[in-house]
Design a protein around this motif. Structure first.
Motif, PDB file in Angstrom:
ATOM      1  N   LEU A   1       0.808  -0.980   0.226  1.00 24.78           N
ATOM      2  CA  LEU A   1      -0.117   0.073   0.188  1.00 24.78           C
ATOM      3  C   LEU A   1       0.600   1.289  -0.012  1.00 24.78           C
ATOM      4  O   LEU A   1       0.600   2.739  -0.984  1.00 24.78           O
TER       5      LEU A   1
ATOM      6  N   TRP B   1       2.534   1.905  -3.377  1.00 29.22           N
ATOM      7  CA  TRP B   1       1.564   1.919  -4.207  1.00 29.22           C
ATOM      8  C   TRP B   1       1.247   3.681  -3.732  1.00 29.22           C
ATOM      9  O   TRP B   1       0.919   4.339  -5.381  1.00 29.22           O
ATOM     10  N   LEU B   2       0.717   4.164  -2.334  1.00 30.11           N
ATOM     11  CA  LEU B   2       1.273   5.443  -2.405  1.00 30.11           C
ATOM     12  C   LEU B   2       2.455   5.989  -2.540  1.00 30.11           C
ATOM     13  O   LEU B   2       1.847   7.508  -2.820  1.00 30.11           O
TER      14      LEU B   2
ATOM     15  N   ARG C   1       1.494   7.570  -6.344  1.00 30.22           N
ATOM     16  CA  ARG C   1       0.772   8.749  -6.698  1.00 30.22           C
ATOM     17  C   ARG C   1       1.086   9.637  -5.995  1.00 30.22           C
ATOM     18  O   ARG C   1       0.357  11.347  -6.190  1.00 30.22           O
ATOM     19  N   ALA C   2       1.716   9.619  -5.354  1.00 29.47           N
ATOM     20  CA  ALA C   2       2.023  10.600  -4.210  1.00 29.47           C
ATOM     21  C   ALA C   2       3.332  11.143  -5.066  1.00 29.47           C
ATOM     22  O   ALA C   2       3.740  12.793  -4.445  1.00 29.47           O
ATOM     23  N   ARG C   3       4.010  10.851  -5.699  1.00 27.82           N
ATOM     24  CA  ARG C   3       5.319  11.323  -6.189  1.00 27.82           C
ATOM     25  C   ARG C   3       5.200  13.527  -7.203  1.00 27.82           C
ATOM     26  O   ARG C   3       3.907  13.017  -7.768  1.00 27.82           O
ATOM     27  N   GLY C   4       5.969  13.524  -6.648  1.00 27.14           N
ATOM     28  CA  GLY C   4       6.493  15.234  -6.779  1.00 27.14           C
ATOM     29  C   GLY C   4       7.017  15.583  -6.279  1.00 27.14           C
ATOM     30  O   GLY C   4       7.998  15.855  -6.002  1.00 27.14           O
ATOM     31  N   ALA C   5       7.301  17.443  -6.391  1.00 29.30           N
ATOM     32  CA  ALA C   5       8.190  18.103  -6.075  1.00 29.30           C
ATOM     33  C   ALA C   5       8.108  18.913  -4.675  1.00 29.30           C
ATOM     34  O   ALA C   5       7.377  18.323  -4.336  1.00 29.30           O
ATOM     35  N   GLY C   6       9.197  18.878  -3.876  1.00 27.20           N
ATOM     36  CA  GLY C   6       9.355  19.350  -2.966  1.00 27.20           C
ATOM     37  C   GLY C   6      10.453  18.237  -1.932  1.00 27.20           C
ATOM     38  O   GLY C   6      11.717  18.052  -2.329  1.00 27.20           O
ATOM     39  N   GLY C   7       9.465  16.810  -0.682  1.00 26.31           N
ATOM     40  CA  GLY C   7      10.325  16.503  -0.282  1.00 26.31           C
ATOM     41  C   GLY C   7      10.912  15.509  -0.640  1.00 26.31           C
ATOM     42  O   GLY C   7      10.570  14.901  -2.061  1.00 26.31           O
TER      43      GLY C   7
ATOM     44  N   GLY D   1      10.720  12.464  -0.146  1.00 26.48           N
ATOM     45  CA  GLY D   1       9.581  11.650  -0.914  1.00 26.48           C
ATOM     46  C   GLY D   1       8.999  11.230   0.256  1.00 26.48           C
ATOM     47  O   GLY D   1       9.853  10.058   1.584  1.00 26.48           O
ATOM     48  N   LEU D   2       8.188   9.795   0.672  1.00 26.44           N
ATOM     49  CA  LEU D   2       8.241   8.722   1.811  1.00 26.44           C
ATOM     50  C   LEU D   2       8.823   7.517   1.643  1.00 26.44           C
ATOM     51  O   LEU D   2       9.295   6.893   0.349  1.00 26.44           O
TER      52      LEU D   2
ATOM     53  N   ALA E   1      10.035  11.662   7.455  1.00 24.10           N
ATOM     54  CA  ALA E   1      10.630  12.257   6.428  1.00 24.10           C
ATOM     55  C   ALA E   1      11.583  13.081   6.237  1.00 24.10           C
ATOM     56  O   ALA E   1      11.794  13.937   7.248  1.00 24.10           O
TER      57      ALA E   1
END
Lengths: 349, 349
Positions: A10, A13-14, A17-23, A25-26, A31
């Motif tokens: 899970l 999968w998250l 989906r949550a990939r993006g600019a900034g941190g 990442g998970l 974090a």
């Protein structure tokens, strides 16, 4: 690649989906933020009555445990704890002041400023803590992804003791004051009773390895994860993040005193307690072959990192696959230890 | 000084105990951190099944609401949202992917990076979100403590609509798809039915006033709080933090369309819904006498800040004390609106 549990799938999968600019990442214990003047490490963990602690546990112990398990996540990335935010939900009659006074005292002890929070009424007591840690001057973040083939695998302390403590609580042990009370069958031998009391304390009051985490952050290369869900499951996570495998030497696993006797009385397998018991809150880490942690920290070398991406365990000269087992927070009966049976046959050498 | 509710007293007690180095302390909608390269604003809020939302609510709506109520806290201090950490506890059968996909989509919409989290199994669904916001370049933090005698008191939007929506849900309304379903007695008039549907939507999907918060951060002086626990209670908090009082003009309070009709059918007093209903998630703020927010933001001037540290309401030419009422998260029956009866007599002019 080692099979991932439902929870890990899970999260994978998250993460997609949550990939993006900034941190960044998970996927690490905390974090790791770099924007806006960082660097900060943030982590969040909940303690829920009946899931993570007995519903009648002293609110002071709940507060201390909440802080400890969160600090362990900061330890795993090499952060220095700075700020805490607390969300507390509790039923009528819950002793808020007892809980909060202990939370504030624990924060003080660890150099953390309680900076904010949220209160709610709920039929079920639960507390969620967010911690903010800073990267020490001159230190690096320690990541799960830093392990390389040939590195040595280390444990920051014993494993299996906390799980024994949880089973003891399930068997009727309790901690009302500072001295755990034990059912009669655990008090036949004084040495065993002392070990049982220590296991209950270890389960309820884990000690986060912040100094060890900061030391790891000063090394040329290190990877780490804190053991919350069981050695085998958390090792699988570290190896998955690093794209490597590992071989663990069963005989090198540091057991607490009298684990065999306790496991026998509890009807548990001691190796299962060590590999899959969970909530150990010691660091599992890797270092290059010739590096070693400070001798006083109680660390033990337990195996090595391999290029082949499988987990294996060497026991009495035989090597067999090590199946990731331990806590899967999404499984039905998540409050119970989930042991996947290890295949009986010997693996390749 | 206005009387503080049990929750406020507990937080005041906690603030005294938690005083220390580091953060600027508890008491604003978000924790304002300055150490280690900040400035950051942090906030945490929980949504609990049966307490903050109906247990059978679509997990997508729970996720969106969780983000919105937290963003409203960042709006109140003038922060730009950056990172989120999510702790989710849910029973077996909960649709994690439906919840998480909506959380990720909402994060994207508001420019937030989901940076970490925690999953647990629990008999009761609850989600706790921590948000990290940055101070906009050239902006100030907006504090609760910035109000001065003579300042004007403003509301960022209508009040009472969300509480009407909550009572409608309690009366049998539901939101399965995007169109709220209403019990028959609310559908006699199409205008009333439209207002009822809008109230349900407003309750379940509040819109955080981030742009307004950032605008306030660019003003020479402003104070703000987000209305989560009821206008009168949150006004008492703002005044308490600023060491001032306030007089509210009842006739100036912005009501949503058909609030009178809805309140009548729900058996509620419309003024109570506006003053104590709670969960409005608009900003209550103060500005110096001659300043005014941008006309498009839907803001309304509703009163003024006084040197005398009491809360008063002017209604049809008479001024009476305004008792802080609304949500007290520590009271028994916290899921119900708690109205303290206003004293009947007229106050001093």
């Amino acid at each position: 690649m080692a099979a991932l549990a439902g929870e890990d799938r899970l999260i994978a999968w998250l993460r997609r989906r949550a990939r993006g600019a900034g941190g960044e990442g998970l996927g690490d214990d905390a974090a790791l933020l770099r924007g806006g003047g960082g660097p900060w490490a943030l982590t969040v963990d909940a303690q829920i009555a009946g899931v993570h602690f007995p519903p009648d546990l002293d609110p002071r112990l709940v507060a201390r445990r909440l802080l400890a398990v969160n600090l362990s996540d900061l330890a795993a990335v090499g952060a220095e704890p700075r700020y805490a935010l607390l969300a507390l939900a509790a039923p009528p009659g819950f002793d808020h002041r007892r809980f909060l006074a202990a939370a504030v005292a624990s924060c003080r002890r660890w150099g953390v400023q309680l900076a904010g929070g949220d209160l709610a009424q709920s039929p079920l007591a639960s507390a969620t803590l967010t911690l903010v840690g800073a990267r020490p001057r001159g230190g690096r973040w320690v990541r799960r992804s830093g392990a390389r083939p040939g590195d040595r695998l280390w444990l920051g302390g014993t494993v299996g003791e906390s799980a024994a403590g949880r089973w003891l609580l399930a068997a009727g042990a309790s901690l009302r004051s500072n001295r755990p009370e034990l059912p009669a069958r655990f008090t036949a031998s004084e040495a065993l009773a002392a070990a049982a009391r220590q296991a209950v304390r270890r389960h309820l009051s884990p000690r986060p390895q912040l100094a060890l985490g900061r030391w790891l952050g000063r090394q040329r290369r290190a990877a780490a994860i804190d053991l919350s869900d069981g050695l085998s499951r958390d090792l699988a996570r570290l190896c998955h993040a690093s794209g490597v495998g590992a071989t663990v030497a069963a005989g090198a696993l540091p057991a607490p005193p009298h684990l065999l006797g306790l496991a026998h009385l509890l009807g548990r397998d001691p190796l299962e307690l060590m590999l899959a018991g969970g909530e150990d809150y010691v660091l599992l880490f890797t270092l290059p072959r010739r590096a070693a942690p400070p001798p006083l920290a109680g660390c033990r070398e337990i195996g090595e990192i391999t290029r082949e991406t499988t987990l294996r365990i060497r026991e009495q000269g035989r090597v067999r696959p090590l199946r990731p087992a331990g806590w899967d927070h999404l499984r039905a009966g998540g409050g119970e230890i989930q042991i996947e049976p290890a295949p009986g046959g010997a693996g390749s050498g």
